[in-house]
Enzyme design. Structure first.
Site, PDB file in Angstrom:
ATOM      1  N   ASN A   9      47.042  37.443  43.892  1.00 10.88           N
ATOM      2  CA  ASN A   9      46.028  37.262  44.985  1.00 10.88           C
ATOM      3  C   ASN A   9      46.863  36.814  46.327  1.00 10.88           C
ATOM      4  O   ASN A   9      46.645  35.718  46.599  1.00 10.88           O
ATOM      5  CB  ASN A   9      45.188  36.052  44.509  1.00 10.88           C
ATOM      6  CG  ASN A   9      44.005  36.316  43.815  1.00 10.88           C
ATOM      7  OD1 ASN A   9      43.364  37.594  44.116  1.00 10.88           O
ATOM      8  ND2 ASN A   9      43.552  35.623  42.877  1.00 10.88           N
ATOM      9  N   SER A  22      40.725  41.628  39.755  1.00 12.40           N
ATOM     10  CA  SER A  22      39.907  40.712  39.549  1.00 12.40           C
ATOM     11  C   SER A  22      39.320  40.922  38.096  1.00 12.40           C
ATOM     12  O   SER A  22      39.480  42.007  37.648  1.00 12.40           O
ATOM     13  CB  SER A  22      38.677  40.803  40.540  1.00 12.40           C
ATOM     14  OG  SER A  22      37.653  39.741  40.055  1.00 12.40           O
ATOM     15  N   GLY A  23      39.083  39.639  37.333  1.00 10.02           N
ATOM     16  CA  GLY A  23      38.376  39.829  36.085  1.00 10.02           C
ATOM     17  C   GLY A  23      39.158  38.765  35.459  1.00 10.02           C
ATOM     18  O   GLY A  23      38.679  38.532  34.055  1.00 10.02           O
ATOM     19  N   HIS A  36      35.618  39.573  47.902  1.00 15.61           N
ATOM     20  CA  HIS A  36      35.205  39.416  46.711  1.00 15.61           C
ATOM     21  C   HIS A  36      35.365  37.647  46.155  1.00 15.61           C
ATOM     22  O   HIS A  36      34.252  37.139  45.714  1.00 15.61           O
ATOM     23  CB  HIS A  36      36.098  40.278  45.586  1.00 15.61           C
ATOM     24  CG  HIS A  36      35.874  39.899  43.907  1.00 15.61           C
ATOM     25  ND1 HIS A  36      36.266  38.518  43.491  1.00 15.61           N
ATOM     26  CD2 HIS A  36      34.950  40.384  43.138  1.00 15.61           C
ATOM     27  CE1 HIS A  36      36.081  38.541  42.300  1.00 15.61           C
ATOM     28  NE2 HIS A  36      35.279  39.732  42.165  1.00 15.61           N
ATOM     29  N   ASN A  37      36.284  37.123  46.482  1.00 16.80           N
ATOM     30  CA  ASN A  37      36.466  35.652  45.943  1.00 16.80           C
ATOM     31  C   ASN A  37      35.588  34.866  47.095  1.00 16.80           C
ATOM     32  O   ASN A  37      34.973  33.874  46.462  1.00 16.80           O
ATOM     33  CB  ASN A  37      38.064  35.255  46.086  1.00 16.80           C
ATOM     34  CG  ASN A  37      38.716  35.755  44.866  1.00 16.80           C
ATOM     35  OD1 ASN A  37      38.463  36.989  44.390  1.00 16.80           O
ATOM     36  ND2 ASN A  37      39.695  34.920  44.510  1.00 16.80           N
ATOM     37  N   LYS A  75      42.162  27.736  44.992  1.00 15.26           N
ATOM     38  CA  LYS A  75      43.604  28.446  45.188  1.00 15.26           C
ATOM     39  C   LYS A  75      43.673  28.785  46.741  1.00 15.26           C
ATOM     40  O   LYS A  75      44.433  29.360  47.156  1.00 15.26           O
ATOM     41  CB  LYS A  75      43.976  29.531  44.062  1.00 15.26           C
ATOM     42  CG  LYS A  75      44.206  28.936  42.720  1.00 15.26           C
ATOM     43  CD  LYS A  75      45.110  29.825  42.042  1.00 15.26           C
ATOM     44  CE  LYS A  75      44.783  29.447  40.388  1.00 15.26           C
ATOM     45  NZ  LYS A  75      43.795  29.776  39.795  1.00 15.26           N
ATOM     46  N   ARG A  95      33.050  22.915  48.075  1.00 17.13           N
ATOM     47  CA  ARG A  95      34.153  22.616  47.306  1.00 17.13           C
ATOM     48  C   ARG A  95      35.123  21.432  47.977  1.00 17.13           C
ATOM     49  O   ARG A  95      35.600  20.716  47.315  1.00 17.13           O
ATOM     50  CB  ARG A  95      35.021  23.880  46.933  1.00 17.13           C
ATOM     51  CG  ARG A  95      34.575  24.715  46.051  1.00 17.13           C
ATOM     52  CD  ARG A  95      35.658  25.917  45.442  1.00 17.13           C
ATOM     53  NE  ARG A  95      34.881  26.744  44.663  1.00 17.13           N
ATOM     54  CZ  ARG A  95      35.510  27.810  43.787  1.00 17.13           C
ATOM     55  NH1 ARG A  95      36.863  27.549  43.917  1.00 17.13           N
ATOM     56  NH2 ARG A  95      35.049  28.476  43.433  1.00 17.13           N
ATOM     57  N   ARG A 136      26.462  27.283  79.464  1.00 22.98           N
ATOM     58  CA  ARG A 136      27.947  27.757  79.956  1.00 22.98           C
ATOM     59  C   ARG A 136      28.064  28.144  81.229  1.00 22.98           C
ATOM     60  O   ARG A 136      29.058  28.052  82.222  1.00 22.98           O
ATOM     61  CB  ARG A 136      28.040  28.980  79.233  1.00 22.98           C
ATOM     62  CG  ARG A 136      28.374  28.700  77.738  1.00 22.98           C
ATOM     63  CD  ARG A 136      28.652  30.057  76.889  1.00 22.98           C
ATOM     64  NE  ARG A 136      29.836  30.576  77.205  1.00 22.98           N
ATOM     65  CZ  ARG A 136      30.201  31.571  77.609  1.00 22.98           C
ATOM     66  NH1 ARG A 136      29.183  32.419  77.749  1.00 22.98           N
ATOM     67  NH2 ARG A 136      31.174  32.147  77.722  1.00 22.98           N
TER      68      ARG A 136
HETATM   69  C1  6PG Z   1      39.181  37.008  40.031  1.00 19.90           C
HETATM   70  C2  6PG Z   1      39.209  35.383  40.345  1.00 19.90           C
HETATM   71  C3  6PG Z   1      40.481  35.012  40.434  1.00 19.90           C
HETATM   72  C4  6PG Z   1      40.615  33.515  40.946  1.00 19.90           C
HETATM   73  C5  6PG Z   1      40.274  32.535  40.258  1.00 19.90           C
HETATM   74  C6  6PG Z   1      40.501  31.086  40.931  1.00 19.90           C
HETATM   75  O1  6PG Z   1      38.711  37.790  40.737  1.00 19.90           O
HETATM   76  O2  6PG Z   1      39.664  37.115  38.944  1.00 19.90           O
HETATM   77  O3  6PG Z   1      38.715  35.566  41.493  1.00 19.90           O
HETATM   78  O4  6PG Z   1      41.353  35.951  41.176  1.00 19.90           O
HETATM   79  O5  6PG Z   1      42.043  33.362  41.474  1.00 19.90           O
HETATM   80  O6  6PG Z   1      38.800  32.800  39.819  1.00 19.90           O
HETATM   81  O7  6PG Z   1      40.265  31.199  42.132  1.00 19.90           O
HETATM   82  P1  6PG Z   1      39.928  29.642  42.756  1.00 19.90           P
HETATM   83  O8  6PG Z   1      41.171  28.618  42.102  1.00 19.90           O
HETATM   84  O9  6PG Z   1      40.346  29.867  44.127  1.00 19.90           O
HETATM   85  O10 6PG Z   1      38.765  29.060  42.394  1.00 19.90           O
END
Ligand code: 6PG
Length: 470
Positions: free
Chosen positions: A104, A130-131, A187-188, A261, A288, A444
């Site tokens: 990532n 991803s997954g 995506h995230n 993360k 978060r 402004r």
């Molecule tokens: C994916 C997820 C994955 C991600 C975790 C934790 O697509 O498989 O996005 O890559 O790292 O879900 O993400 P966080 O720790 O930021 O919640």
């Protein structure tokens, strides 16, 4: 003797699962881990697939065991470990050997590494995978970035191991450089927002309506049969139903501090750089961060008293929440795809918008039935805001009153729904032809003579009559 089709470095959970997936798809693979014991353990536990796995104790062995021109996947933690691994590996490779970073990574790191590789005349790919664990093992969604000819060299392996949606592989080349990792970051970001909005509906049910975790779970299960059918709604039903060794609901014993993360945060940072509004994702990232302030929240509860939160009987019904979530989700995806469009233009990627929706239909965390409709909408209008695609415009018209009712009811009782509220605010902003930014422009110009455009005349750089009043 060189026998493997591909190599992989980093046998953490994701690397191990991806290696088994590659082996299972018939590609002999060489693996290496910093700690040799892990490599040995991995091969020992590979069962019937161990024939296809070559466990290597050194990088030199790894390189020697892969057919030339080589392709080696890195599955090491994002950041410095990737640079360190590239520095250790590259001198052992030939110029046509390829390194593939499948972690990532921040797309800016991938852009830098891609530029360095280009300068050295060696192939480098940065791919978003991803997954989670299950996806890596049985079929992830793969977002590729880097030179197209490099992608083409390994595309047969990456498409074979990827998830399939009605037979179509969920693996695509997104563009040069960091394009794949940028798409993965968005995506995230969407993942964060999807999860946050589900958590908000859970909070309204739990705190506003006094529902048990199991009752909330039943609602999520029902939603999973409708427009909201998705992996995240499905697992929300499952986690709500789970108990702690048959006793308390599992959810009730989990600390209310969310980890991260950083990929969702990167999405928001890049959106700010690009001037692309993604308020639903911003709200999710902020939520978060707020969740982590557990001690301060407890102090606040003592200082100000907890919000009343209990909703009057019948203030909201399940349908309201489901419909609210539908619109919130559309707003979030509309923002995510608009961000991808902005990035595509800025970085010259020519991102394949409908393809992005297609590779997200299976394998990845945000997979949902709505993504198929999004792929159709983006095929019709790749650069148009998803809100304006007829299918989604109709869904918005039908369900927006429920989002408004949900947000106003929640806020009126001190329940938190920041991402849903951000979705509603985005909707209202996007249907307001005449905003209040004329006031900003006047301010402004007043304090900085920045100039403004007029609604009744062409041109820029007009000034107000306030010069003499300063
Ligand atoms: C994916 C997820 C994955 C991600 C975790 C934790 O697509 O498989 O996005 O890559 O790292 O879900 O993400 P966080 O720790 O930021 O919640």
């Amino acid at each position: 003797m060189a026998q493997s089709d591909i190599g992989l470095i980093g046998l953490g959970t994701m690397g191990a699962m991806l290696s088994l997936n590659i082996a299972e798809n018939g590609f002999p693979i060489s693996v290496f881990n910093r700690t040799t014991a892990r490599t040995t353990e991995f091969k020992d536990n590979a069962g019937a697939l161990s024939d296809k796995v070559t466990a290597c104790d050194t990088l030199e062995d790894l390189v020697a065991s892969i057919k030339s021109p080589r392709a080696i996947i890195l599955m090491v933690p994002a950041g410095d470990p990737v640079d360190e691994q590239i520095a250790a590996l590259r001198p052992l490779l030939d110029d046509d050997d390829m390194i593939i970073d499948a972690g990532n990574a921040n797309f800016r790191d991938t852009e830098r590494r891609a530029a360095e590789a280009k300068e050295q005349g060696v192939p480098f790919l940065g791919i978003g995978v991803s997954g989670g664990e299950e996806g890596a093992r049985f079929g992830p969604s793969i977002m590729g970035g880097g030179p197209k000819d490099a992608w083409d060299r390994v595309a047969h392996i990456l498409t074979a191991i990827s998830a399939k949606y009605e037979g179509v592989a969920c693996a695509t080349w997104m563009g040069e450089g960091g394009a794949g990792h940028f798409v993965k970051a968005v995506h995230n970001g969407i993942e964060y927002a999807d999860m946050q909005m589900i958590a908000e509906t859970y909070g309204i049910m739990r705190d506003g309506q006094g529902m048990s975790a199991a009752e909330c779970g039943a609602v999520f299960d029902a939603w999973n049969d409708g427009v909201l059918a998705s992996y995240l709604v499905e697992i929300s039903g499952k986690v709500s139903a789970a108990t702690d060794e048959g006793q308390a609901p599992m959810l009730d014993v989990i600390m209310d501090k969310a980890g991260q993360k950083g990929t969702g945060r990167w999405t928001v940072i890049e959106a700010q750089h690009l001037g692309a509004p993604v308020p639903v994702i911003e709200a999710a990232v902020a939520a978060r961060n707020l969740s982590a302030l557990k001690d301060e929240r407890l102090t606040g509860e003592v200082a100000f008293g907890a919000a009343p939160v209990t909703l009057p009987e019948g203030a909201l019904v399940d349908d309201d929440l489901e419909h609210a979530l539908i619109v919130g989700k559309i707003m979030c995806y509309a923002q995510g795809f608009a961000l991808l469009n902005a990035a595509s233009a800025e970085f010259g990627w020519d991102l394949p918008m409908p393809e992005i929706a297609r590779v997200w239909r299976e394998g990845c965390i945000i997979r949902s039935s709505m993504l198929n409709d999004m792929a159709d909408a983006l095929t019709e209008g790749p650069n148009a805001n998803l809100m304006f695609a007829p299918y989604f415009s109709d869904l918005i018209r039908d369900n927006e009153p429920a989002l408004r009712k949900t947000v106003t009811t929640a806020i009126g009782h001190g329940l938190q729904a920041p991402a849903l509220a951000a979705g509603l605010a985005y909707f209202d902003a996007m249907r307001t032809g005449r905003s209040t930014a004329n006031m900003i422009q006047a301010q402004r110009d007043f304090f900085g003579a920045h100039g403004f455009e007029r609604v009744d005349k062409d041109g820029k750089g007009f000034h107000g009559p306030w010069g003499g009043q300063l």
